[in-house]
Design a protein around this motif. Structure first.
Motif, mmCIF file in Angstrom:
data_model
loop_
_atom_site.group_PDB
_atom_site.id
_atom_site.type_symbol
_atom_site.label_atom_id
_atom_site.label_comp_id
_atom_site.label_asym_id
_atom_site.label_seq_id
_atom_site.Cartn_x
_atom_site.Cartn_y
_atom_site.Cartn_z
ATOM 1 N N ALA A 1 -26.050 15.544 -3.060
ATOM 2 C CA ALA A 1 -27.016 15.513 -2.355
ATOM 3 C C ALA A 1 -27.799 14.203 -2.806
ATOM 4 O O ALA A 1 -28.948 13.886 -2.297
ATOM 5 C CB ALA A 1 -28.089 16.831 -2.187
ATOM 6 N N GLY A 2 -27.456 13.511 -3.935
ATOM 7 C CA GLY A 2 -27.948 12.346 -4.444
ATOM 8 C C GLY A 2 -29.085 12.735 -5.513
ATOM 9 O O GLY A 2 -30.021 11.579 -5.462
ATOM 10 N N LEU A 3 -29.187 13.692 -5.940
ATOM 11 C CA LEU A 3 -30.481 14.130 -6.633
ATOM 12 C C LEU A 3 -30.167 13.594 -8.345
ATOM 13 O O LEU A 3 -31.116 13.535 -8.974
ATOM 14 C CB LEU A 3 -30.703 15.635 -6.878
ATOM 15 N N ILE A 4 -28.719 13.367 -8.537
ATOM 16 C CA ILE A 4 -28.557 12.961 -9.843
ATOM 17 C C ILE A 4 -28.155 11.389 -9.956
ATOM 18 O O ILE A 4 -27.466 11.133 -9.055
ATOM 19 C CB ILE A 4 -27.193 13.722 -10.488
ATOM 20 N N PHE A 5 -28.893 10.981 -10.767
ATOM 21 C CA PHE A 5 -28.898 9.305 -10.710
ATOM 22 C C PHE A 5 -27.589 9.128 -11.391
ATOM 23 O O PHE A 5 -27.455 9.460 -12.753
ATOM 24 C CB PHE A 5 -30.047 8.881 -11.307
ATOM 25 N N ARG B 1 -33.246 4.542 -17.599
ATOM 26 C CA ARG B 1 -33.292 5.568 -18.122
ATOM 27 C C ARG B 1 -34.447 6.487 -17.860
ATOM 28 O O ARG B 1 -34.462 7.572 -18.317
ATOM 29 C CB ARG B 1 -33.387 5.171 -19.492
ATOM 30 N N HIS B 2 -35.410 6.051 -17.178
ATOM 31 C CA HIS B 2 -36.538 6.786 -16.783
ATOM 32 C C HIS B 2 -36.054 7.639 -15.591
ATOM 33 O O HIS B 2 -36.886 8.526 -14.888
ATOM 34 C CB HIS B 2 -37.838 5.978 -16.254
ATOM 35 N N LEU B 3 -34.938 7.625 -15.170
ATOM 36 C CA LEU B 3 -34.484 8.241 -14.113
ATOM 37 C C LEU B 3 -33.562 9.386 -14.290
ATOM 38 O O LEU B 3 -32.840 10.118 -13.568
ATOM 39 C CB LEU B 3 -33.893 7.523 -12.888
ATOM 40 N N ARG B 4 -33.284 9.426 -15.689
ATOM 41 C CA ARG B 4 -32.210 10.486 -16.170
ATOM 42 C C ARG B 4 -32.942 11.870 -16.198
ATOM 43 O O ARG B 4 -33.997 11.986 -16.270
ATOM 44 C CB ARG B 4 -32.015 10.091 -17.731
ATOM 45 N N ILE C 1 -42.030 13.129 -11.476
ATOM 46 C CA ILE C 1 -41.511 13.579 -10.056
ATOM 47 C C ILE C 1 -41.739 12.353 -9.216
ATOM 48 O O ILE C 1 -40.756 12.161 -8.399
ATOM 49 C CB ILE C 1 -42.406 15.064 -9.691
ATOM 50 N N GLN C 2 -42.670 11.775 -9.217
ATOM 51 C CA GLN C 2 -43.023 10.895 -7.959
ATOM 52 C C GLN C 2 -42.244 9.515 -8.102
ATOM 53 O O GLN C 2 -41.803 8.866 -7.566
ATOM 54 C CB GLN C 2 -44.543 10.412 -7.894
ATOM 55 N N HIS C 3 -41.974 9.005 -9.460
ATOM 56 C CA HIS C 3 -40.944 8.119 -9.984
ATOM 57 C C HIS C 3 -39.744 8.420 -9.292
ATOM 58 O O HIS C 3 -38.789 7.594 -8.817
ATOM 59 C CB HIS C 3 -41.129 8.181 -11.455
ATOM 60 N N PHE C 4 -39.034 9.518 -9.368
ATOM 61 C CA PHE C 4 -38.038 10.022 -8.933
ATOM 62 C C PHE C 4 -37.837 9.831 -7.233
ATOM 63 O O PHE C 4 -37.244 9.368 -6.742
ATOM 64 C CB PHE C 4 -37.439 11.268 -9.370
ATOM 65 N N ILE C 5 -39.072 10.493 -6.905
ATOM 66 C CA ILE C 5 -38.842 10.513 -5.400
ATOM 67 C C ILE C 5 -38.855 8.840 -4.974
ATOM 68 O O ILE C 5 -38.250 8.593 -3.878
ATOM 69 C CB ILE C 5 -39.899 11.277 -4.839
#
Lengths: 218, 816
Positions: B708-712, B723-726, A40-44
């Motif tokens: 809203a920019g939540l999807i990478f 890929r860690h942001l998928r 979660i923190q990584h995404f934030i």
């Protein structure tokens, strides 16, 4: 207290907990996999706004299962930390200190790319895989092992079908004849749909309940 | 010279130029010119092909003539689609040359090259033709206030089209910025007629009127388009199918129409239907090969451009298309339109009809081809609606927090923003007028830091500079934001390419993943063989098979509009009273009298329910004629209320005319009718209890999360850890559901499901109407013409009110 399900695999009794953990009484150890802490923190950090306290759930469930079973040993089957170091590791360190008496063993997963010093500092022993009793513990499922293989990595789930074309996909514990795949412990991890075969045991997790959905003998 | 004299002198310049072209200005054009030159703002209400472009381009240029030098950007012309930009530029160039100005008029859109875009920033043209997205990208550019410094006018073309989407909200926000930056600003909308014209005006201007203390103008075009409608009636009505949505059986009637006419546009309702019609037409009339083309939104831009040019130059005789040609280029040679299947709404039908005879004064000719027998009624209903000048409303998006969050990021990556100043601007719009302080701070916090300020400082996206302005901190986040501006969310589709790389278009992954290499399928009117799928490309080669799968595309089936629904009920009513003289209704006499005999045809004061039993079980059919969305909601609602009287499991099927509840046990309908089954009291609670609103909201959340920019969405020059942001929108939805259920974006998904998916407002009106109607309960022996098309529908929604845990317990794991 939440209901657990007991199951015998390779002549060993295992206790499945709805928090996605497995307790092995004879060995007095607790098994978890794919925690993906810090995700979660990584995404934030990358600019994707998510509820940051969602990650606390991981620590709460981990503490609570450790308290309930009081194991000597925690076996982590890989993907402990999702990506680069972030503040979640500090929270994890605190938890580690709280349970200083427990032995923490980590089988490295494909996501575990943190500096090895961090593991050493936190008294976490690191392995490629672990052979304990009848079990061979690995991160990725292993083909053709002589021992019964317990693995993670896949984030297993199954799709259930009801009457009238209803369906739902849920995370699960999966026990095949030579191999078990454990559900991902972490929140915000998703599931990969498995196609079980006959004689496989499948126990799904629906919020805080375990439901054995193993098909009955026809 | 007095002001008046100067004013008339100005108008005369334009009149002289018109005269030289052999044109005479329409009264509405003169009207618009004079209002514009007096400095007013407003809306020009005129259909396409009526001369609306010059109603505003001319006075913009006349104003330019008055001033010695007009350096910098003077006017922005917004259009919803890129295809329109060229035409407006050409019209503009013609007038600029004719009036002897030294202005430049240029296009800026996603297709504009980086070099041109860069040079436009340093040396802006006087008029910029662009899209709402491109305007926001400009607002995300450092130094934008200087770029817009001399801006005097914003024209929003096709406002009725933009207003019904989140792109309209983008426009409202951009205008809120311009109004403050450019105090001299004049704003004009151009809109076709819609049901809620006044609301359209409020949405465009927000609360601006009050502040400027001047009234806004509506200029109405008196150019009335004559529309000639002809329903294609099957020769043998008894054997024409009672159900169906393709209409292929009438293809023989279409061929002579194509041959007779100089050129024809054939509108289908879906891309799949478009592909099938093209294929069949080639089968039945091979002599048309090379003269007929296909055009829909999944076909590549290059091929579509070729088709549009070929149509314009009369190289082809007909194009089978979808809504992809609803708007866009002026195809002067098009003489005839064919609408296959229900157009679902009056406005869409009129818009499509207007694609023929596309010049002031010309008549439009449109054929309506029904795909099943009862649909013939719609031909009569459409004529009636057009005769009465009835058109649908466009529902504006309000309180779209996803767009607001995107906008705040946009400002933060360029010049930054002061919280108080921007809040005031945002609240000046129609969409966000009702945002309260708490909501504002929630969305600001969400944008800043993911909604929890306790989160470590290192995670904050926005920080404050010395002047107190919010600015973006991380450069990489800023770059990514600029690349993801906009509200159009693409589906998961793969590019279809020949082996040499030439693009054919795109098809959804779900269809392609079911094909094996070597399998044949039809796309863009060609038989193709799948060679391999690599990255996001499906490589294909030509095949020569007559058979093969046709892709289907996800995407909403539009419901019948309430305006058209009302006209259908009216036409049926007039049949029962014997007053009807429509050729459509007379042609249907045999079927309608059979319906009358077996069951009943409701008047406007009646509501028809049919109840019958057959092998499949107990069928309860109701006919509100309110469109499939309302029927879906009403079906779920009634099965919930019926289920309270007796435990029952229903499956629900519906079409635009009615819905069916099917049960395996008898349904206590008489008993239910005594309980005020159609009550609107407790409606919201009952809907929440009966409809799977979470499922609907989850679907809605996909777009919201993306906006809203939540999807990478990937990044050029890939970063290692990408890929860690998928993630998926479903996973994100679950996180908010579990950990932040008060999040405004999460709640927005439920609101959108209620408004747009369930059409709650319309459902309420329909229930009110039904509870005042006389209920006619009939027990026909077998399926009736009304009931049959619904009973054969395979797409059924199932309903059960049991708890999830029990439901899972009864579900099974299926082993192949």
């Amino acid at each position: 207290m939440l209901d657990v399900i007991e199951i015998t695999v390779a002549r060993e009794l295992l206790v499945l907990h709805p928090y996605r953990a497995v307790y092995w009484p004879k060995n007095n150890s607790l098994m978890v996999t794919d925690l993906h802490l810090g995700k979660i923190q990584h995404f934030i950090k990358a600019g994707i706004s998510l509820p940051s306290h969602a990650s606390m759930d991981n620590f709460e469930r981990l503490s609570s299962t450790l308290l309930q079973f009081q194991p000597e040993r925690l076996l982590i089957l890989g993907d402990l930390f999702h990506s680069d170091y972030n503040s979640d590791w500090r929270v994890f360190s605190e938890l580690r200190q709280t349970f200083a008496a427990v032995q923490f063993d980590l089988i490295l997963g494909n996501h575990d790319s943190l500096d090895s010093k961090l593991y050493a500092d936190n008294k976490i022993d690191v392995y490629e895989n672990l052979k304990i009793g009848p079990f061979l513990l690995t991160h990725k499922p292993l083909e053709g092992s002589a021992d019964y293989n317990i693995a993670g990595h896949l984030h297993p789930g199954v799709k259930l079908y009801g009457q009238s074309r209803q369906s739902i996909t849920l995370p699960c514990f999966y026990f095949g004849s030579r191999q078990a795949i454990l559900p991902a412990f972490g929140t915000f991890t998703g599931v990969y749909k498995l196609k079980p075969e006959k004689e496989d045991r499948v126990i799904v997790i629906s919020s805080d309940h375990l439901i054995d959905v193993t098909p009955e003998e026809a | 010279m007095s002001r008046d004299k100067e004013f008339f002198k100005q108008i005369d310049i334009a009149k002289t130029w018109f005269d030289r072209q052999g044109w005479i200005p329409f009264p509405f054009q003169l009207d618009a010119w004079s209002h514009y030159l007096k400095g007013r703002s407003g809306v020009v209400n005129a259909p396409t092909g009526s001369g609306k472009t010059y109603s505003l381009l001319i006075p913009i240029l006349l104003q330019g003539l008055k001033h010695e030098s007009c350096e910098g950007l003077q006017a922005i012309w917004i259009t919803p689609i890129r295809a329109l930009t060229k035409e407006i530029r050409d019209a503009g160039k013609r007038a600029i040359d004719g009036l002897g100005l030294d202005w430049r008029i240029e296009i800026r859109s996603g297709d504009t090259s980086t070099a041109v875009r860069k040079s436009q920033l340093h040396n802006p043209p006087q008029i910029l033709i662009t899209t709402p997205e491109s305007v926001h990208i400009l607002l995300a550019t450092k130094g934008y206030p200087a770029f817009f410094r001399n801006l005097k006018t914003v024209v929003v073309d096709e406002w009725h089209e933009l207003m019904g989407s989140k792109r309209g909200v983008l426009m409202e926000l951009a205008l809120s910025r311009f109004k403050v930056m450019c105090p001299q600003l004049q704003i004009w909308g151009i809109s076709a007629t819609i049901g809620n014209m006044e609301e359209a005006m409020s949405v465009l201007f927000g609360n601006w009127k009050r502040r400027k203390n001047q009234s806004l103008i509506t200029v109405r075009s008196d150019v009335k388009k004559e529309i000639d409608i002809e329903t294609i009636i099957p020769d043998d009505i008894e054997t024409y199918p009672w159900a169906g949505h393709l209409g292929i059986r009438l293809i023989e009637k279409v061929i002579p129409i194509i041959q007779r006419s100089r050129s024809t546009l054939i509108f289908t309702n879906t891309r799949g239907q478009c592909e099938i019609w093209y294929q069949k037409l080639m089968d039945v009339a091979p002599e048309l090969a090379g003269l007929v083309a296909m055009h829909h939104g999944s076909i590549s831009r290059e091929i579509r451009d070729w088709v549009e040019d070929a149509l314009h130059d009369e190289h082809i005789k007909a194009v089978i298309c979808t809504s992809s040609l609803d708007l866009g280029v002026d195809f002067r040679p098009v003489e005839t339109i064919i609408q296959i299947g229900s157009p679902k709404g009056v406005a869409r039908f009129v818009q499509r009809a207007g694609r023929s005879g596309h010049q002031p004064g010309a008549r439009s000719k449109i054929y309506f081809l029904p795909t099943h027998s009862l649909e013939i009624v719609e031909g009569a209903a459409l004529k009636e609606a057009i005769r009465r000048n009835i058109v649908e409303d466009r529902i504006p998006f309000v309180r779209s927090f996803d767009v607001l969050s995107q906008y705040l990021m946009t400002l933060a990556v360029s010049e930054g923003f002061h919280e108080d100043a921007i809040l005031e601007e945002v609240r000046s719009t129609f969409s966000y007028a009702s945002v309260n302080d708490e909501e504002w701070s929630q969305i600001l916090d969400f944008t800043r830091s993911g909604g929890s300020l306790e989160a470590y400082e290192e995670y904050h996206k926005l920080g404050r500079d010395r002047t107190g302005k919010y600015r973006v901190i991380n450069k990489r986040i800023a770059t990514r934001h600029r690349l993801s501006i906009g509200t159009i969310v693409g589906d998961h589709s793969l590019q279809v390419r020949y082996l040499n790389g030439k693009k054919l278009g795109n098809i959804e992954e779900t269809f392609l993943s079911k094909l094996r290499p070597g399998e044949h399928f039809w796309f863009a009117g060609r038989s193709l063989e799948l060679v391999r799928i690599k990255d996001m490309n499906a490589f294909v080669k030509r095949a020569n098979s007559k058979t093969g799968k046709t892709p289907s595309w996800q995407g909403g089936r539009m419901p019948l509009s309430s305006q058209l629904s009302a006209m259908i009920r009216f036409k049926l009513d007039s049949y029962t009273s014997g007053a009807n003289q429509d050729s459509e209704i007379m042609a249907l006499d045999e079927i309608l009298s059979y319906q009358q005999e077996q069951s009943h045809i409701p008047t406007e004061e009646e509501f028809l329910i049919e109840y019958l039993r057959d092998r499949d079980g107990y069928h309860l059919l109701m006919f509100p004629f309110e469109g499939r969305f309302v029927h879906e909601g009403m079906g779920a609602l009634l099965s919930y209320r019926l289920g309270k009287l007796k435990p029952l499991t229903f499956s629900i099927a519906m079409n635009d005319y009615g819905f069916e509840l099917l049960a395996d046990k008898p349904i206590p309908i008489e008993q239910a009718l005594e309980t005020d089954l159609f009550r609107t009291s407790g409606l919201q609670e009952d809907i929440l209890a009966s409809v799977n609103s979470a499922q609907m909201a989850r679907k809605r959340f996909r777009d919201i999360a993306s906006i809203a920019g939540l999807i990478f969405r990937g990044f050029p020059g890939k970063y290692k850890k990408e890929r860690h942001l998928r993630s998926s929108s479903g996973l994100l939805f679950d996180v908010f559901n579990d950990y932040d259920p008060n999040n405004l974006l999460y709640l927005q998904a439920f609101d959108e499901a209620m408004i747009f998916q369930l059409e709650e407002a319309r459902l309420r009106v329909a229930l009110d109407r039904i509870s005042k109607q006389k209920i006619i309960l009939k027990r026909p022996e077998t399926a009736t013409p009304f009931g049959f098309p619904i009973m054969v529908d395979q797409l059924r929604e199932r309903l059960s009110s049991e708890q999830l845990k029990e439901r899972i317990a009864r579900m099974k794991l299926i082993i192949d």
